[in-house]
Design a protein around this motif. Sequence first.
Motif, mmCIF file in Angstrom:
data_model
loop_
_atom_site.group_PDB
_atom_site.id
_atom_site.type_symbol
_atom_site.label_atom_id
_atom_site.label_comp_id
_atom_site.label_asym_id
_atom_site.label_seq_id
_atom_site.Cartn_x
_atom_site.Cartn_y
_atom_site.Cartn_z
ATOM 1 N N TRP A 101 -8.411 1.263 -34.130
ATOM 2 C CA TRP A 101 -8.352 0.226 -35.150
ATOM 3 C C TRP A 101 -8.703 -1.158 -34.583
ATOM 4 O O TRP A 101 -8.740 -2.130 -35.316
ATOM 5 C CB TRP A 101 -6.989 0.201 -35.828
ATOM 6 N N ALA A 144 -12.791 -5.480 -44.130
ATOM 7 C CA ALA A 144 -13.215 -4.504 -43.131
ATOM 8 C C ALA A 144 -12.805 -4.955 -41.740
ATOM 9 O O ALA A 144 -12.498 -4.139 -40.872
ATOM 10 C CB ALA A 144 -14.735 -4.323 -43.191
ATOM 11 N N ARG A 203 -10.024 -3.080 -39.531
ATOM 12 C CA ARG A 203 -9.987 -3.047 -38.068
ATOM 13 C C ARG A 203 -9.897 -4.470 -37.539
ATOM 14 O O ARG A 203 -10.086 -5.442 -38.282
ATOM 15 C CB ARG A 203 -11.226 -2.319 -37.537
ATOM 16 N N SER A 224 -5.566 -0.343 -45.364
ATOM 17 C CA SER A 224 -6.260 0.880 -44.978
ATOM 18 C C SER A 224 -7.707 0.578 -44.602
ATOM 19 O O SER A 224 -8.405 -0.164 -45.281
ATOM 20 C CB SER A 224 -6.231 1.879 -46.139
ATOM 21 N N LYS A 225 -8.122 1.115 -43.481
ATOM 22 C CA LYS A 225 -9.488 1.032 -42.955
ATOM 23 C C LYS A 225 -9.845 -0.335 -42.366
ATOM 24 O O LYS A 225 -10.949 -0.518 -41.873
ATOM 25 C CB LYS A 225 -10.516 1.425 -44.026
#
Length: 330
Positions: A270, A216, A251, A248-249
């Motif tokens: 992001w 994450a 940050r 993906s996703k």
Amino acid sequence: MLAPFKEVLGLPIGLNNAPYELPDTFRMRVGVPHRSGKLAFHAFDHDYPVMVSANAFWDKDKGQFKIPQATDLEMTDFALDSAGFVAMKAWGRSGRQPGIAGVYPWGLPSYLRLAAELAPSWYAAPDMCCEPEIASNREEVNYRVRATATLLEACLRQLYAWHEELSKTCNARTIANMFPPPVPVLQGWEIDDYKLSAELTQRVWERWQPWLASPALIGVGSVCRRAVRHPKHGLLNVLAGLEGQLPSKSRLHLFGVKGTVLSHLKQLPWVASADSMAFDVTARRKAFEGGYSNTVKHRAGAMSDWMEVAAARMRPAAGDQPRLPFFAEA
């Protein structure tokens, strides 16, 4: 808040490396150089998110981490850095160290136990910073980029071994709470260094899925001592180079940003957060120039001044146009 996970044969599966739900808005963490005391209380009293280095807890004389019985840091949203540039540079002056990679004074299990006992919002995997003062040539930078990925592998290997052992006597939720996975850190100096670091990090991380969920949060190190717009190593160009290289996703957290770049970062969704100890440098300089003592009260005032300016820079303004990210395939 612990991220959702599944359980397979007593082991937690799909662990998230950020045990709280990342906020949608950019978060600025103020660096606190102590494990407790008045600066920590000032951060708590003003509800500042905090970054603290593991070095703050290291007792050099005893050769072990020392955790205070009570600290105001526990009442803050604080994250744990494995060790900042200043600390690593100071150790380097003393030669080879007895701990991780001959660079850290402490071993990997000791650091992971520290993170477990402190229970921060998240903690960074050990990394090898690449500022020119430490990595003076391309060969050294390349070594440190690859060594950072190797340290991440060692970190995950140790955690998994502990999870397996604990699964004999503990349930999956207890294990997940005791030893969550770290935030991996990308290292380098030029854009291509960080691209290589991102690639190596993903290779390591993917080997440990599905025990781990996709990260994450990913850290970006060696940020503070660089220009903002230099074509090869400017921060904004490094971030542009990392677009399309991230899962993906995922940050980013930026370790040690300059305040002047915050007005740009707020437009990059992001980028989740950053930290800085610039206030302490400013306090020391002003005290020297003014010929007065750099007291804790003076430093605390500098902290508030810096965070107020940072907050102003991060506020939405007319003409702001957030940029939509694009990602590598998960």
